[in-house]
Every structure is written in structure tokens, then in C-alpha cells.
Enzyme design. Structure first.
Site: not given
Length: 341
Positions: A175-177, A104, A278, A306, A241
Site C-alpha cells: 500500500h505504498s503512496y 484491509h 486499485q 495496489e 479510489d
């Protein structure tokens, strides 16, 4: 607070202020902070719980955040052996992952920098960041912008733009969860997911793509038909992942994934211009700090989708590329569209 106004959210260790803006539209309310251009909270009318994971206090972001809601860059995901070559010149990057690879954008990548709030309204906010030549080893001065916009019928739009004055690579990603069920108090394994990808990228023991573009047929990575994230082999949940290969290059906006929560009835459709997706199911997520609902998050409390260029593409010339040259413009759009059954 008036919607669209800037409010104080915290202070960095060096005393710089971190601000927050809340925008509303299309049945959505989104709060964004300047640190990392983070999507700090997201709510849908009729669903009382947050749709994303985050922290209510700023201090927990630099101390504990696994990129919650941040814009990852200058190159999202991994670059093997922390090096890249552009026009015959090798560039050594910050080896912040396992001491040998870049993740990142490095230890002080875009997700850990203060973005400026450049423009805002009731339904949008634009943030900008100037990354100097040599930042984390990446060549060229680079200006990035991120615009969050809510509207339509439950649409959260994220536009990411970059320009540079030297040849460089730019691969940005939000990159939100997400947890569409219970705000992150339980796991996401029973969410039903569809991903429009016929291939994925296997990785080695250090999470770097092997270089093989593997068909999903007959593997636990086949999400072409809706199915739960839950997938066990000999009693152990698959630790997803991995990059799912959507296309060979940037395309017009199209739907690439759909996720549904079985109990809340919340549905999320992902539309993007990007060639890769991703999917991270959050198995390393546990953090000691309290989340948005007042309790710490456990493993698999949220999942990431992502949208980006494929990982390690600078070292794999047959992957979609993220090369940006002077006078060029990198522009990508992703929409997360929310609804309730």
C-alpha cells in the site's frame, strides 16, 4: 549503519521493538520496517527526493498512517458487510470500515502487526508473519511472507507468499503512496498515467463494489492512453479510489501501468501477476504528522497503485477469487521499475 544490517526504529506501546533494514541495488535504496512490513523510504540515484510517502519517526505510524507502505491483509481492500462464506460456513469479520465492512483485513490486520525479519542481504529482506485461526474473523492459521528486493535497472520487486491449514481467503497488497515529482510536498495531479484496463468496478456510497464490471470507454476512468491524473467534473477533481480490472485471474508477470512525473522526469512502470489494480489518488491523505521531508502531507500528495485480487470477491463469485486451501500456496509478484528521462 551497514547496508542490510538491522537497526532500531522504535517501540510499540507494549514495548516490542520495531526494527528497520535498508537494502540497495539497481540504483535504488529502500528502507523497510517490521511493523506492517512497511516500505518506509525509497530513493532513486539521481533523484534527491523520496519516491514514497512515509514518516521519519515510528510513533507516527500507529497514530497517523493511512497504510503508508504497508502490506495489507489478510484481505486487502474491502469485504462488504464484514462477512464471507467458505464451503457453506459463514465467517464474521472485523467491521472496521464504517462499522459494517472490513477494510484491509480489519482493525488489527497485517498492516498493523509486527512481522519478523527472517532473512536479509545487501539487496533483499524477507519478513514473515503468523496469523492465527480466527484472526480478525478469518479462518485458519496462515503464514505469510514478504520479500523486498532491489536490483536490475531500478527494479523494486515485492513477492508475497501465503499458506494456510484451513480453507481461507488471502489477498495481500503493498500500500505504498508514490510521488515521483517532489517527495509529497505538492500534489500528484499532473503525473501522467497509463493503466492497461478496459473495465473498472463502480462502487456505492460506502465504497463497496456494486458488482457491475463497467467498461472504461467514455468515462473518467479511461487511462488506456497516457493522460494526467487531473480530471475535473464541474470544477471538482474526481476522487479516484477504484479497482481497475486487469484480468480474470492471476497471470504471468506483465506491465499493467506506467506513471511519469512531468518535471522530475522520473518514470515508474508497474508489473504484476495480479488481476486487479486499485488506483487511489489520495484525496483523504491529509495527516498532522511531519513526513519524510519534515512537513505534513496534504490531500493528493501521493497516489497508490495496489496490485491485488478484486475487492469484495468473496461475495462476488464471478470476480477473480482469493480462496486458499490447505496444501496450496498463494504467490504473487509485483515490480515497480523506476527510471529517469
Amino acid at each position: 549503519m551497514t547496508i542490510g544490517d538491522i537497526e532500531a526504529f522504535g517501540l510499540c506501546d507494549d514495548g516490542r521493538p520495531v526494527h528497520r533494514v535498508t537494502i540497495t541495488g539497481g540504483g535504488l535504496s529502500a528502507s523497510i520496517i517490521g511493523w506492517g512490513a512497511v516500505l518506509q523510504d525509497l530513493r532513486l540515484a539521481g533523484h534527491d527526493l523520496p519516491l514514497v510517502l512515509g514518516f521519519p519517526r515510528f510513533d507516527d505510524y500507529p497514530a497517523h498512517s493511512p497504510y503508508f507502505g504497508a502490506i495489507a491483509g489478510r484481505y486487502a481492500n474491502r469485504i462488504g458487510h464484514a462477512r464471507l462464506v467458505i464451503d457453506g460456513t459463514a465467517h464474521a469479520l472485523d467491521p472496521n470500515f464504517l462499522g459494517k465492512h472490513t477494510l484491509h483485513g480489519g482493525s488489527a490486520g497485517f498492516a498493523r502487526q509486527i512481522w519478523s525479519i527472517a532473512d536479509r542481504g545487501t539487496d533483499f529482506v524477507t519478513l514473515t508473519l503468523d496469523s492465527p485461526d480466527g484472526d480478525m474473523g478469518f479462518p485458519g492459521n496462515c503464514r505469510a511472507s514478504c520479500t523486498y528486493r532491489v536490483g536490475g535497472d531500478g527494479v523494486l520487486s515485492i513477492m508475497l507468499v501465503a499458506e494456510a491449514d484451513e480453507p481461507t481467503v488471502v489477498n495481500l497488497a503493498n500500500h505504498s503512496y508514490f510521488n515521483l515529482e517532489d517527495g509529497g510536498m505538492g500534489d500528484i495531479l499532473d503525473h501522467r498515467m497509463t493503466i492497461a484496463a478496459s473495465a473498472y468496478l463502480p462502487v456505492d456510497a460506502e465504497m463497496i463494489p456494486t458488482g457491475v464490471v463497467q467498461p472504461v470507454d467514455g468515462t473518467p476512468f479511461d487511462f488506456r492512453e497516457p493522460r494526467p491524473i487531473r480530471m475535473e467534473i464541474e470544477g471538482d477533481q474526481i476522487d479516484y479510489d477504484h479497482n481497475f480490472c486487469l484480468s480474470a485471474g492471476r497471470n504471468p508477470l506483465r506491465t499493467v501501468a506506467v506513471v511519469e512525473a512531468p518535471n522530475s522526469g522520473v518514470r515508474m512502470e508497474v508489473r504484476t501477476t495480479e488481476p486487479g489494480l486499485q488506483f487511489y489518488a489520495g484525496h483523504k491523505l491529509a495527516r498532522p504528522a511531519a513526513g519524510l521531508l519534515g512537513a505534513p502531507y496534504e490531500p493528493r500528495a501521493g497516489f497508490c497503485l495496489e496490485t491485488q485480487v478484486w475487492p469484495d470477491s468473496p461475495n462476488r463469485p464471478y470476480f477473480p477469487q482469493a480462496l486458499l486451501r490447505p496444501g496450496g500456496r498463494s504467490e504473487q509478484v509485483t515490480e515497480y521499475v523506476f527510471s529517469r528521462n
